[in-house]
Design a protein around this motif. Structure first.
Motif, PDB file in Angstrom:
ATOM      1  N   ASN A 853       5.193   8.307  -6.470  1.00 41.41           N
ATOM      2  CA  ASN A 853       3.852   8.516  -5.900  1.00 41.41           C
ATOM      3  C   ASN A 853       4.137   9.909  -5.354  1.00 41.41           C
ATOM      4  O   ASN A 853       2.928  10.801  -5.182  1.00 41.41           O
ATOM      5  CB  ASN A 853       3.688   7.665  -4.563  1.00 41.41           C
ATOM      6  N   LYS A 854       4.956  10.446  -4.747  1.00 40.28           N
ATOM      7  CA  LYS A 854       5.269  11.890  -4.242  1.00 40.28           C
ATOM      8  C   LYS A 854       5.362  12.839  -5.162  1.00 40.28           C
ATOM      9  O   LYS A 854       4.683  14.027  -4.947  1.00 40.28           O
ATOM     10  CB  LYS A 854       6.779  11.841  -3.408  1.00 40.28           C
ATOM     11  N   HIS A 855       5.796  12.662  -6.482  1.00 42.30           N
ATOM     12  CA  HIS A 855       6.030  13.372  -7.334  1.00 42.30           C
ATOM     13  C   HIS A 855       5.144  13.735  -8.582  1.00 42.30           C
ATOM     14  O   HIS A 855       5.111  14.518  -9.278  1.00 42.30           O
ATOM     15  CB  HIS A 855       7.433  13.716  -7.880  1.00 42.30           C
ATOM     16  N   CYS A 856       4.651  12.388  -8.785  1.00 33.96           N
ATOM     17  CA  CYS A 856       3.732  12.323 -10.134  1.00 33.96           C
ATOM     18  C   CYS A 856       2.406  11.406  -9.732  1.00 33.96           C
ATOM     19  O   CYS A 856       2.247  10.165 -10.208  1.00 33.96           O
ATOM     20  CB  CYS A 856       4.431  11.419 -11.108  1.00 33.96           C
ATOM     21  N   TRP A 863      -0.543   4.937 -14.678  1.00 32.89           N
ATOM     22  CA  TRP A 863       0.493   3.684 -14.825  1.00 32.89           C
ATOM     23  C   TRP A 863       0.134   2.291 -14.443  1.00 32.89           C
ATOM     24  O   TRP A 863       0.250   1.322 -14.818  1.00 32.89           O
ATOM     25  CB  TRP A 863       1.855   4.390 -14.591  1.00 32.89           C
ATOM     26  N   LEU A 864      -0.204   2.548 -13.025  1.00 30.53           N
ATOM     27  CA  LEU A 864      -0.487   1.286 -12.225  1.00 30.53           C
ATOM     28  C   LEU A 864      -1.609   0.697 -12.805  1.00 30.53           C
ATOM     29  O   LEU A 864      -1.684  -0.640 -12.901  1.00 30.53           O
ATOM     30  CB  LEU A 864      -0.671   1.710 -10.771  1.00 30.53           C
ATOM     31  N   LYS A 865      -2.628   1.287 -13.292  1.00 32.71           N
ATOM     32  CA  LYS A 865      -3.655   0.561 -13.709  1.00 32.71           C
ATOM     33  C   LYS A 865      -3.579   0.002 -15.016  1.00 32.71           C
ATOM     34  O   LYS A 865      -3.956  -1.197 -15.338  1.00 32.71           O
ATOM     35  CB  LYS A 865      -4.640   1.836 -13.832  1.00 32.71           C
ATOM     36  N   GLU A 866      -2.710   0.724 -15.814  1.00 37.50           N
ATOM     37  CA  GLU A 866      -2.520   0.192 -17.194  1.00 37.50           C
ATOM     38  C   GLU A 866      -1.310  -1.137 -16.911  1.00 37.50           C
ATOM     39  O   GLU A 866      -1.854  -2.050 -17.433  1.00 37.50           O
ATOM     40  CB  GLU A 866      -1.562   1.250 -18.210  1.00 37.50           C
ATOM     41  N   ALA A 867      -0.545  -0.926 -16.122  1.00 41.84           N
ATOM     42  CA  ALA A 867       0.437  -2.126 -16.155  1.00 41.84           C
ATOM     43  C   ALA A 867      -0.158  -3.266 -15.471  1.00 41.84           C
ATOM     44  O   ALA A 867      -0.107  -4.445 -15.918  1.00 41.84           O
ATOM     45  CB  ALA A 867       1.685  -1.679 -15.214  1.00 41.84           C
ATOM     46  N   LEU A 868      -1.164  -3.194 -14.360  1.00 42.61           N
ATOM     47  CA  LEU A 868      -1.518  -4.307 -13.437  1.00 42.61           C
ATOM     48  C   LEU A 868      -2.682  -4.878 -14.523  1.00 42.61           C
ATOM     49  O   LEU A 868      -3.405  -5.737 -14.169  1.00 42.61           O
ATOM     50  CB  LEU A 868      -1.958  -3.787 -12.273  1.00 42.61           C
ATOM     51  N   LYS A 883      -4.309  -7.290  -7.105  1.00 36.22           N
ATOM     52  CA  LYS A 883      -3.747  -6.166  -7.938  1.00 36.22           C
ATOM     53  C   LYS A 883      -4.147  -4.550  -7.606  1.00 36.22           C
ATOM     54  O   LYS A 883      -3.467  -3.767  -7.176  1.00 36.22           O
ATOM     55  CB  LYS A 883      -3.570  -6.481  -9.315  1.00 36.22           C
ATOM     56  N   ASP A 884      -5.592  -4.916  -7.378  1.00 36.47           N
ATOM     57  CA  ASP A 884      -6.268  -3.614  -7.043  1.00 36.47           C
ATOM     58  C   ASP A 884      -5.990  -2.948  -5.733  1.00 36.47           C
ATOM     59  O   ASP A 884      -5.658  -2.042  -5.548  1.00 36.47           O
ATOM     60  CB  ASP A 884      -7.764  -3.717  -7.225  1.00 36.47           C
ATOM     61  N   THR A 885      -5.767  -4.069  -4.716  1.00 29.39           N
ATOM     62  CA  THR A 885      -5.581  -3.906  -3.228  1.00 29.39           C
ATOM     63  C   THR A 885      -4.118  -3.110  -3.119  1.00 29.39           C
ATOM     64  O   THR A 885      -3.979  -2.191  -2.385  1.00 29.39           O
ATOM     65  CB  THR A 885      -5.774  -4.925  -2.526  1.00 29.39           C
ATOM     66  N   PHE A 886      -3.244  -3.844  -3.774  1.00 29.69           N
ATOM     67  CA  PHE A 886      -1.986  -3.209  -3.952  1.00 29.69           C
ATOM     68  C   PHE A 886      -1.869  -1.819  -4.500  1.00 29.69           C
ATOM     69  O   PHE A 886      -1.201  -0.826  -4.007  1.00 29.69           O
ATOM     70  CB  PHE A 886      -0.837  -4.191  -4.771  1.00 29.69           C
ATOM     71  N   SER A 887      -2.609  -1.528  -5.525  1.00 29.93           N
ATOM     72  CA  SER A 887      -2.530  -0.099  -6.416  1.00 29.93           C
ATOM     73  C   SER A 887      -2.970   0.778  -5.223  1.00 29.93           C
ATOM     74  O   SER A 887      -2.550   1.910  -5.028  1.00 29.93           O
ATOM     75  CB  SER A 887      -3.439  -0.103  -7.424  1.00 29.93           C
ATOM     76  N   GLN A 888      -4.010   0.474  -4.402  1.00 28.93           N
ATOM     77  CA  GLN A 888      -4.706   1.391  -3.622  1.00 28.93           C
ATOM     78  C   GLN A 888      -3.797   1.626  -2.512  1.00 28.93           C
ATOM     79  O   GLN A 888      -3.620   2.820  -2.081  1.00 28.93           O
ATOM     80  CB  GLN A 888      -6.100   0.882  -3.210  1.00 28.93           C
ATOM     81  N   GLN A 889      -3.358   0.650  -1.826  1.00 31.56           N
ATOM     82  CA  GLN A 889      -2.313   0.717  -0.916  1.00 31.56           C
ATOM     83  C   GLN A 889      -1.083   1.511  -1.113  1.00 31.56           C
ATOM     84  O   GLN A 889      -0.766   2.461  -0.299  1.00 31.56           O
ATOM     85  CB  GLN A 889      -1.936  -0.602  -0.261  1.00 31.56           C
ATOM     86  N   LEU A 891      -1.017   3.957  -3.579  1.00 29.80           N
ATOM     87  CA  LEU A 891      -1.341   5.152  -3.642  1.00 29.80           C
ATOM     88  C   LEU A 891      -1.576   6.054  -2.443  1.00 29.80           C
ATOM     89  O   LEU A 891      -1.500   7.216  -2.438  1.00 29.80           O
ATOM     90  CB  LEU A 891      -2.287   5.366  -4.962  1.00 29.80           C
ATOM     91  N   ARG A 892      -2.200   5.155  -1.417  1.00 30.59           N
ATOM     92  CA  ARG A 892      -2.333   6.158  -0.338  1.00 30.59           C
ATOM     93  C   ARG A 892      -1.254   6.276   0.416  1.00 30.59           C
ATOM     94  O   ARG A 892      -1.410   7.414   1.365  1.00 30.59           O
ATOM     95  CB  ARG A 892      -3.234   4.872   0.657  1.00 30.59           C
TER      96      ARG A 892
END
Length: 923
Positions: A853-856, A863-868, A883-889, A891-892
């Protein structure tokens, strides 16, 4: 029984499965039946069959399953029960309990647990005054059940209620409500228990159940002042042998409740009641009644240990508390040898820690007042502990089992720890006290002293000197002077003499003139196999701490050591320690002397290894080879001439300074001499991971000790490792490569052979991954650690054209899927360079996500979108929304790593269906 479908959860099938579970000799059938019964228990049909299984004509095993199914449904599937059925269920359970009051005890208990679970789920709104109603229901006359059976059933129900609360799956907010409601219900329970205990015609069984019930309720922190009368009745019950054990449990549980320290007035009333037990305690000891003495001691200790601070602060009652302390002292010094004649004294040791902590935590003026009273008590404690630490007579000790001897050894270690702690309070006066006693003992010609007495006093010294800096003490020279006067006629005494000398090694380094009086004792003991551990560990301590003062004794130490090694007096691990001792010793000598000593020390082993290398491999010569390689490894672990300049400058007086060494390091000289021989051994044993590991260990220990001085060996070792790993890959070769990368990463001239080796082992390992790495988790683990080390210390290795970085990355992804936790952890370190290893693998995965998250950031979003997006991934338990909530949390959070770990933890629990459970609370 074949696995059934849900439709088959009928009474008949349940009974057949239970018969199979209890009586079928085939274990597989039993397991199948158990699995099916567990499914039956949670099925909707359980509501139908459980009541049928409870019918009077059924056998207890079947009735028990019916009651258990009821409890499971109520406790785990409460949400499935319609509100309008609560009262029907309650009435049914009451009538079943009444019926089983004079029936099977195990079924009755299960039904009581079911009703308790029902009450906890309904309280306080749906069933206010639940406990009062229970008491009322069972006190009513009528029915065929006699009064005593009804009374016992009620007590069973009241006992399991708090226990069920402790293990219930109630959500946290409900737990607080229900605990408060139960606390209010104590007023309905207390008078009943009080009445039953005080009633002269109450049978012992009823009284015992009352005491058990009290033990259960005090776990809910019922106020101590509200159960005062009951506790008093418990003390009375101690005089009845049938009630003694349950009365002890009830008193100890009541006193030990954290909340009870608020009720100082009640605690003060308990002190005289405990003191009144002293006569019963003395009678029990006189009659050899260990159970009674143990129980009374538990009561005294629990009052002292849990409430020493509260009672110390009641200054006007200082004498009664001191009397309690003296009673506990009596329990510490209880007659007889632990663990054969008594098992009580060990219970008291933590009390002395607690009391000392409480006294020492007072502000200075107050502390001084208490120390006036309690310092003499603690000096007495030292005498008592050293008396208890004494060995029995030789004859008696010989009759003890090995288990009893081991328990006694652990007990002495506990005493040693206590003495060390007490030293914090008593200080230097304690050492003087011990020294005076030992001096009187050894110089008294009129009285014959037992070796046990001398040994215990020395053991006291050793306990303190082992961990406390005694360099300032003025009694140590006198003690060292006394040691040669000891008539050592016994193995235990000799052992303690050795360990005491070892504990004083740092003091000897500051007072080297005293070495001449103790070193001969140690060297003499080396020849005695019974003193193997103590003599070798003491020599190792002396060689480590006093090496700059040992050159005058070096030839003698080496000669004695060689002799005992050749005679094979010591077991393998002590031989290794002895080699480490010699490594320390030689480190302080000039290079030519080191080489001369090494030559005489190692030559016999080299000759032996040459013979072994020619033989056909077999199990016995394998052990001999590993032993010799181990001796060399351990010698090279501590032989470090580079520390001479630093240490002689820092710690040592100018006399000790040693001229700087020139020329190659002696360890390198020896390694170069034996290198060809080691290669020969390897060529024969390349298939054997233990021999390969032993070879790698020699070089790994040497690299760690010599650091850059190892440089002359780098080229030939890299070549040998490459050949080894290409022929038969072993994890230990990768670990050694990692050490070399770590130490030589910044050495431009020495690094090319290591770079070539790194590329070679990487390429060979990539081939293993292509062929299927699953059978080699150790290689995968070491490989990922090597890659992580390279990436951290020498990242430009990954820019080489000879290295397929994408393939290494792909290997890392595959490694994350391994079931072995260490392998996954090492892989996570590779992906999250700089990540600290954390408390669980979930934390490791969180490290990787955080770094990505820090570097890419942009790529991770994709990737998260595709994987989940894949249905059912990573678990069928999580919805798309979760799963969407997890991704957003994730990435934030680009700054707060702790928060990412929490997010990953939460998501993991949801995926595993554990969110909101007791497991999650401990996670």
């Amino acid at each position: 029984m074949d696995p059934h479908t849900a439709a088959d959860f009928t009474v008949d099938n349940v009974e057949k499965a239970l018969h199979q579970l209890y009586y079928d000799p085939n274990i597989e059938n039993k397991n199948l039946a158990q699995k099916w019964l567990m499914q039956a228990q949670v099925s909707p049909q359980a509501w139908q069959f459980c009541w049928v299984l409870l019918r009077p004509e059924k056998v207890p095993e079947i009735q028990y399953f019916g009651a258990s199914a009821l409890h499971t449904k109520i406790s785990r599937y409460w949400g499935d029960i319609p509100t309008e059925q609560y009262n029907t269920l309650k009435t049914q359970l009451f009538s079943q309990i009444a019926r089983f009051a004079s029936g099977s005890k195990i079924v009755l208990t299960r039904l009581c647990v079911a009703l308790a679970s029902l009450a906890l789920n309904m309280m306080p709104e749906a069933w206010p005054g639940a406990v009062s109603e229970m008491v009322h229901m069972f006190q009513e006359e009528g029915g065929e059940v006699d009064g005593r059976a009804r009374c016992l059933a009620l007590l069973e129900l009241l006992t399991v209620l708090p226990e069920e609360f402790q293990t219930s799956r109630l959500p946290q907010y409900r737990k607080g409500q229900v605990r408060a409601a139960l606390g209010r219900e104590w007023t309905a329970v207390y008078p009943l228990l009080q009445q039953l205990l005080r009633q002269p015609d109450s049978p012992p069984l009823v009284k015992a159940r009352v005491l058990k019930c009290l033990s259960s309720w005090v776990l809910l922190d019922v106020p101590l002042n509200e159960s005062e009368g009951l506790v008093e009745a418990c003390f009375t019950a101690l005089s009845d042998p049938e009630l003694f054990d349950t009365a002890v449990e009830a008193i100890v549980n009541t006193i030990s409740q954290p909340d009870s320290q608020r009720y100082v007035d009640t605690l003060l009333k308990l002190v005289p009641q405990v003191l009144q037990l002293q006569e019963q305690l003395r009678d029990a000891i006189r009659n050899g009644d260990m159970e009674t003495s143990h129980g009374i001691c538990r009561i005294a200790v629990s009052l002292g240990e849990n409430h020493s601070r509260a009672l110390l602060e009641q200054v006007e009652h200082w004498q009664s508390f001191l009397a309690l302390v003296n009673m506990i002292m009596f329990c510490t010094g209880i007659p007889g040898h632990y663990p054969v004649n008594e098992t009580t004294s060990s219970l008291t040791l933590t009390f002395w820690y607690t009391l000392q902590d409480d006294i020492m935590s007072f502000e200075a003026e107050k502390q001084a007042v208490y120390l006036q009273v309690y310092r003499p008590v603690y000096f007495q404690l030292v005498d008592v502990l050293l008396h208890k630490a004494q060995f029995p007579t030789d004859e008696e000790y010989a009759s003890w089992s090995s288990d009893e001897k081991e328990q006694f050894r652990i007990y002495r270690v506990d005493i040693s720890d206590t003495l060390m702690y007490v030293y914090e309070m008593l200080g230097a006066e304690l050492l003087s006290n011990l020294y005076d006693k030992l001096g009187r003992l050894l110089t008294n010609t009129e009285q014959t002293t037992t070796w046990q007495h001398t040994e215990a006093l020395l053991y006291g010294f050793q306990s303190i000197a082992e961990t406390i800096d005694v360099n300032y003490s003025d009694v140590i020279p006198g003690l060292i002077g006394l040691i040669p006067r000891i008539n050592i006629n016994n193995v235990q005494l000799a052992d303690t003499v050795m360990f005491t000398i070892g504990a004083l090694a740092e003091w000897l380094a500051d007072h080297p003139v005293m070495l001449s009086s103790v070193l001969p004792l140690v060297l003499q003991a080396l020849g005695n196999p019974d003193l193997s551990v103590s003599s070798v560990s003491t020599l190792k301590k002396i060689c480590r701490e006093c090496k700059y003062d040992l050159p005058p004794y070096a030839s003698n130490i080496v000669a004695v050591s060689q002799e005992v090694l050749i005679k094979q007096i010591h077991k393998t691990s002590q031989c290794m320690w002895l080699m480490q001792a010699l490594g320390f010793l030689l480190s302080a000598l000039p290079v030519e002397e080191i080489l001369r000593n090494l030559h005489s020390l190692i030559t016999p082993y080299i000759q032996q290894l040459e013979k072994l290398a020619e033989e056909t491999p077999n199990p016995s010569n394998k052990l001999a080879i590993i032993h010799i390689l181990g001796l060399l490894s351990n010698l090279f672990t501590t032989l470090d001439i580079t520390k001479q300049e630093e240490e002689s400058g820092e710690n040592a007086p100018p006399i000790k300074s040693v001229p700087p060494q020139t020329g190659p390091n002696p360890v390198v000289v020896v390694l170069q001499q034996v290198f060809a021989l080691i290669q020969t051994v390897l060529s024969k044993w390349l298939n054997d991971s233990q021999v390969v590991e032993a070879v790698c260990a020699i070089f790994e220990k040497s690299v760690k000790t010599l650091l850059h001085d190892f440089a002359p060996m780098v080229s030939q070792l890299s070549e040998m490792l490459g050949q080894m790993y290409s022929t038969i890959p072993q994890a230990s070769a990768l670990d050694l490569t990692r050490q070399m990368v770590h130490i030589f990463a910044s050495q431009t001239n020495d690094f090319p052979p290591i770079k070539a080796l790194f590329e070679l082992v990487t390429s060979v390992t990539l081939t293993i991954f292509q062929q299927g790495p699953r059978d080699h988790p150790d290689i995968v683990d070491s490989f990922m650690q090597l890659q992580a080390q390279a990436l951290k210390r020498k990242p430009d290795l990954f820019l080489s054209e000879s290295l397929d970085v994408k393939a290494v990355f792909h290997c890392g992804v595959l490694s994350l899927k391994f079931p072995e936790a260490p392998t996954v952890k090492s892989t996570c370190l590779f992906f999250a360079i700089g990540g600290q290893s954390s408390r669980s693998l979930m934390d490791q995965f969180a490290e990787v996500l955080f770094c990505l998250n820090k570097h890419c950031f942009a790529l991770l979003t994709v990737w998260l979108k595709e994987a989940l997006r894949s249905p059912g991934f990573p678990s069928s338990r999580v919805s798309l929304e979760q799963k969407d909530t997890f991704s957003q949390q994730v990435l934030r959070e680009r700054l707060n790593k702790r928060r990412v770990k929490d997010i990953v933890k939460e998501f993991t629990l949801v995926c595993r269906g554990l969110h909101g459970t007791e497991y999650a609370a401990d996670y």
